[in-house]
Design a protein around this motif. Structure first.
Motif, PDB file in Angstrom:
ATOM      1  N   GLN A 132       0.818  -1.148   0.037  1.00 40.11           N
ATOM      2  CA  GLN A 132       0.037  -0.092   0.022  1.00 40.11           C
ATOM      3  C   GLN A 132       0.903   1.185   0.154  1.00 40.11           C
ATOM      4  O   GLN A 132       1.959   1.473   0.815  1.00 40.11           O
ATOM      5  N   VAL A 133       0.555   2.319  -0.912  1.00 40.33           N
ATOM      6  CA  VAL A 133       1.339   3.480  -1.065  1.00 40.33           C
ATOM      7  C   VAL A 133       0.638   4.545  -0.284  1.00 40.33           C
ATOM      8  O   VAL A 133      -0.595   4.426   0.059  1.00 40.33           O
ATOM      9  N   ASP A 134       1.248   5.855  -0.109  1.00 44.20           N
ATOM     10  CA  ASP A 134       0.610   6.797   1.016  1.00 44.20           C
ATOM     11  C   ASP A 134      -0.338   7.327  -0.455  1.00 44.20           C
ATOM     12  O   ASP A 134      -0.347   7.236  -1.509  1.00 44.20           O
ATOM     13  N   ASN A 135      -1.271   8.087   0.439  1.00 42.27           N
ATOM     14  CA  ASN A 135      -2.281   8.926  -0.401  1.00 42.27           C
ATOM     15  C   ASN A 135      -1.786  10.168  -0.939  1.00 42.27           C
ATOM     16  O   ASN A 135      -1.453  11.086  -0.458  1.00 42.27           O
ATOM     17  N   TYR A 136      -1.362   9.876  -2.358  1.00 40.43           N
ATOM     18  CA  TYR A 136      -0.663  11.044  -3.008  1.00 40.43           C
ATOM     19  C   TYR A 136      -1.791  12.263  -3.624  1.00 40.43           C
ATOM     20  O   TYR A 136      -1.445  13.417  -3.521  1.00 40.43           O
ATOM     21  N   TYR A 137      -2.727  11.674  -4.013  1.00 41.38           N
ATOM     22  CA  TYR A 137      -3.703  12.470  -4.785  1.00 41.38           C
ATOM     23  C   TYR A 137      -5.165  11.823  -4.477  1.00 41.38           C
ATOM     24  O   TYR A 137      -5.369  10.622  -4.522  1.00 41.38           O
ATOM     25  N   LYS A 138      -5.998  12.527  -4.165  1.00 47.36           N
ATOM     26  CA  LYS A 138      -7.155  12.053  -3.630  1.00 47.36           C
ATOM     27  C   LYS A 138      -8.457  12.254  -4.596  1.00 47.36           C
ATOM     28  O   LYS A 138      -8.695  13.150  -5.158  1.00 47.36           O
ATOM     29  N   ALA A 139      -8.877  11.028  -5.140  1.00 46.08           N
ATOM     30  CA  ALA A 139     -10.048  10.954  -6.027  1.00 46.08           C
ATOM     31  C   ALA A 139     -11.437  11.577  -5.620  1.00 46.08           C
ATOM     32  O   ALA A 139     -11.756  11.297  -4.503  1.00 46.08           O
ATOM     33  N   ILE A 140     -12.079  12.487  -6.350  1.00 46.49           N
ATOM     34  CA  ILE A 140     -13.310  12.800  -5.730  1.00 46.49           C
ATOM     35  C   ILE A 140     -14.451  12.037  -5.882  1.00 46.49           C
ATOM     36  O   ILE A 140     -14.623  11.282  -6.737  1.00 46.49           O
ATOM     37  N   ASN A 141     -15.171  11.865  -4.955  1.00 45.34           N
ATOM     38  CA  ASN A 141     -16.151  10.532  -4.507  1.00 45.34           C
ATOM     39  C   ASN A 141     -17.578  11.336  -4.476  1.00 45.34           C
ATOM     40  O   ASN A 141     -17.877  11.763  -3.276  1.00 45.34           O
ATOM     41  N   TRP A 142     -18.019  11.475  -5.568  1.00 43.31           N
ATOM     42  CA  TRP A 142     -19.540  12.117  -5.460  1.00 43.31           C
ATOM     43  C   TRP A 142     -20.486  11.011  -4.661  1.00 43.31           C
ATOM     44  O   TRP A 142     -21.728  11.532  -4.440  1.00 43.31           O
ATOM     45  N   ASN A 143     -20.170  10.109  -4.456  1.00 43.27           N
ATOM     46  CA  ASN A 143     -21.313   9.117  -3.443  1.00 43.27           C
ATOM     47  C   ASN A 143     -21.009   9.368  -2.215  1.00 43.27           C
ATOM     48  O   ASN A 143     -21.848   8.664  -1.157  1.00 43.27           O
ATOM     49  N   GLU A 144     -19.811  10.069  -1.739  1.00 48.16           N
ATOM     50  CA  GLU A 144     -19.961  10.672  -0.294  1.00 48.16           C
ATOM     51  C   GLU A 144     -19.903  12.140  -0.110  1.00 48.16           C
ATOM     52  O   GLU A 144     -18.955  12.768  -0.578  1.00 48.16           O
ATOM     53  N   ILE A 145     -21.112  12.638   0.162  1.00 45.11           N
ATOM     54  CA  ILE A 145     -21.325  14.193   0.267  1.00 45.11           C
ATOM     55  C   ILE A 145     -21.096  14.703   1.552  1.00 45.11           C
ATOM     56  O   ILE A 145     -21.910  14.307   2.610  1.00 45.11           O
ATOM     57  N   GLU A 146     -20.145  15.672   2.028  1.00 43.52           N
ATOM     58  CA  GLU A 146     -19.884  16.066   3.100  1.00 43.52           C
ATOM     59  C   GLU A 146     -20.918  17.197   3.169  1.00 43.52           C
ATOM     60  O   GLU A 146     -21.616  17.467   4.416  1.00 43.52           O
TER      61      GLU A 146
ATOM     62  N   ASN B 272      -9.751  28.290  -1.346  1.00 47.35           N
ATOM     63  CA  ASN B 272     -10.110  27.981   0.115  1.00 47.35           C
ATOM     64  C   ASN B 272     -11.361  27.455   0.217  1.00 47.35           C
ATOM     65  O   ASN B 272     -12.381  28.143   0.376  1.00 47.35           O
ATOM     66  N   VAL B 273     -11.219  26.196  -0.273  1.00 45.10           N
ATOM     67  CA  VAL B 273     -12.636  25.248  -0.126  1.00 45.10           C
ATOM     68  C   VAL B 273     -12.620  24.138   1.063  1.00 45.10           C
ATOM     69  O   VAL B 273     -11.665  24.005   1.514  1.00 45.10           O
ATOM     70  N   ARG B 274     -13.989  23.940   1.132  1.00 45.85           N
ATOM     71  CA  ARG B 274     -14.267  22.980   2.483  1.00 45.85           C
ATOM     72  C   ARG B 274     -14.138  21.762   1.920  1.00 45.85           C
ATOM     73  O   ARG B 274     -13.934  20.832   2.651  1.00 45.85           O
ATOM     74  N   THR B 275     -14.685  21.294   0.737  1.00 39.54           N
ATOM     75  CA  THR B 275     -14.689  20.057   0.071  1.00 39.54           C
ATOM     76  C   THR B 275     -14.360  20.042  -1.339  1.00 39.54           C
ATOM     77  O   THR B 275     -14.247  21.237  -1.894  1.00 39.54           O
ATOM     78  N   GLN B 276     -13.950  18.707  -1.968  1.00 35.35           N
ATOM     79  CA  GLN B 276     -13.792  18.745  -3.403  1.00 35.35           C
ATOM     80  C   GLN B 276     -14.829  19.025  -4.212  1.00 35.35           C
ATOM     81  O   GLN B 276     -14.696  19.766  -5.269  1.00 35.35           O
TER      82      GLN B 276
END
Length: 325
Positions: free
Chosen positions: A3-17, A83-87
């Motif tokens: 397992q590698v470190d989280n370098y870049y986070k994919a946007i997941n529209w199935n999890e809505i903050e 300055n955003v709160r979410t992706q």
């Protein structure tokens, strides 16, 4: 597999903050439009009936709006995205940034239909050198470049919900008088977009504002109202410059004060001016509320962008009928 470190986070529209991100994205994509779909040439007969001084006002008004939409698309949204709160918020701002470019291009489509090459050159020369218009752009852009994240949101809401309306008045007036209907349709589409932009960015401001201490909130409010006074003072001079020759200045200023109150309400603040929709020229209100598209972010019924009475927004105002996923 290692397992590698989280370098870049994919946007997941199935999890809505924040469900407002999803609702706004769907609203904006649902009302997507392009200027090439509007038959502007159908307004040429109306255009020929206008007096020369009226044609000058129309050209300068749209030149000014082009400059402000250029500012929003090139600098405003780029700075808000820092300055955003979410992706998902960044995705919404990407959409807004693109549509601001569509708005800016739309005015050039109007120019190419109604104006000669020489007139277009004069319009952009006036736009690039008008003292009050350039000052307005500088006031807003200085905040985009050097302001705090919350200050940038205030500047954006003031621009889209207040300062644009000295320009929007003109096509709405002509629409209310059954002239330039296709030009006005573009403006109503732009207003529909801006109503969503202003309420969404105002909502994001309120989230941050509510996290401030009482002292910090008071300081932010003092700064906000001082900025509004400064913008209003310059906007009065800009409006005089545009409209004195045709005698519309006072009516436009009433419209501006009304929309300044709407901008404050988008930010969760108390209105400043006594002006209501009943004080606005009814011809303009008629033009504003006539159409086939729903221009109200919060309402799912009725036609047109109905300004209505300014009222403070509540949490449930953001529930536009979409189930949380």
């Amino acid at each position: 597999m290692e397992q590698v470190d989280n370098y870049y986070k994919a946007i997941n529209w199935n999890e809505i903050e924040d469900t407002i991100d999803k609702a706004t994205w769907e609203k904006l994509t649902e009302q997507f439009w392009l200027d090439t779909r509007i038959p502007l040439s159908n307004d040429l007969d109306d255009w020929r009936t206008l007096k020369p001084e009226e044609k000058t006002v129309v050209g300068h008004v749209f030149g000014g709006l082009t400059l402000l939409d250029t500012l929003q698309s090139q600098d405003g949204m780029a700075k808000l995205k820092e300055n955003v709160r979410t992706q998902k918020e960044e995705a919404v701002l990407n959409n807004i940034q693109f549509m601001e470019s569509v708005h800016a291009k739309s005015y050039s489509s109007i120019f190419s239909t109604l104006n000669t090459n020489e007139e277009i050159k004069e319009i952009f020369d006036w736009t690039d050198h008008n003292e009050y218009l350039q000052k307005k752009a500088k006031y807003i852009n200085d905040i985009y470049q050097d302001g705090s994240p919350l200050q940038k949101k205030v500047a954006s809401v003031f621009l889209e919900t207040f300062l644009f309306y000295s320009g929007f008045y003109t096509p709405l007036y002509y629409l209310g008088n059954n002239k330039l209907a296709n030009v006005a349709e573009i403006i109503k589409l732009i207003i529909r977009d801006e109503s969503v932009h202003g309420t969404y960015i105002g909502y994001k401001f309120q989230l941050g504002f509510n996290e401030l201490s009482e002292k910090e909130q008071e300081e932010m409010q003092d700064w906000m109202y001082d900025l509004l006074y400064k913008l209003y003072e310059n906007e009065a001079l800009y409006t005089q410059d545009l409209y004195d020759e045709i005698g519309w200045t006072e009516e436009v200023m009433t419209f501006l004060r009304y929309n300044a109150n709407k901008a404050l309400m988008n930010l969760g603040q108390n209105p400043l001016f006594p002006d209501t929709d009943e004080d606005v020229n009814p011809i303009v209100m008629n033009g504003l509320s006539t159409g086939t598209s729903n221009h109200d972010f919060f309402s799912q019924v009725g036609n047109g962008y109905l300004l209505g009475h300014v009222s403070a927004m509540r949490d449930d105002d953001y529930n536009i009928g979409l189930d949380d996923k």
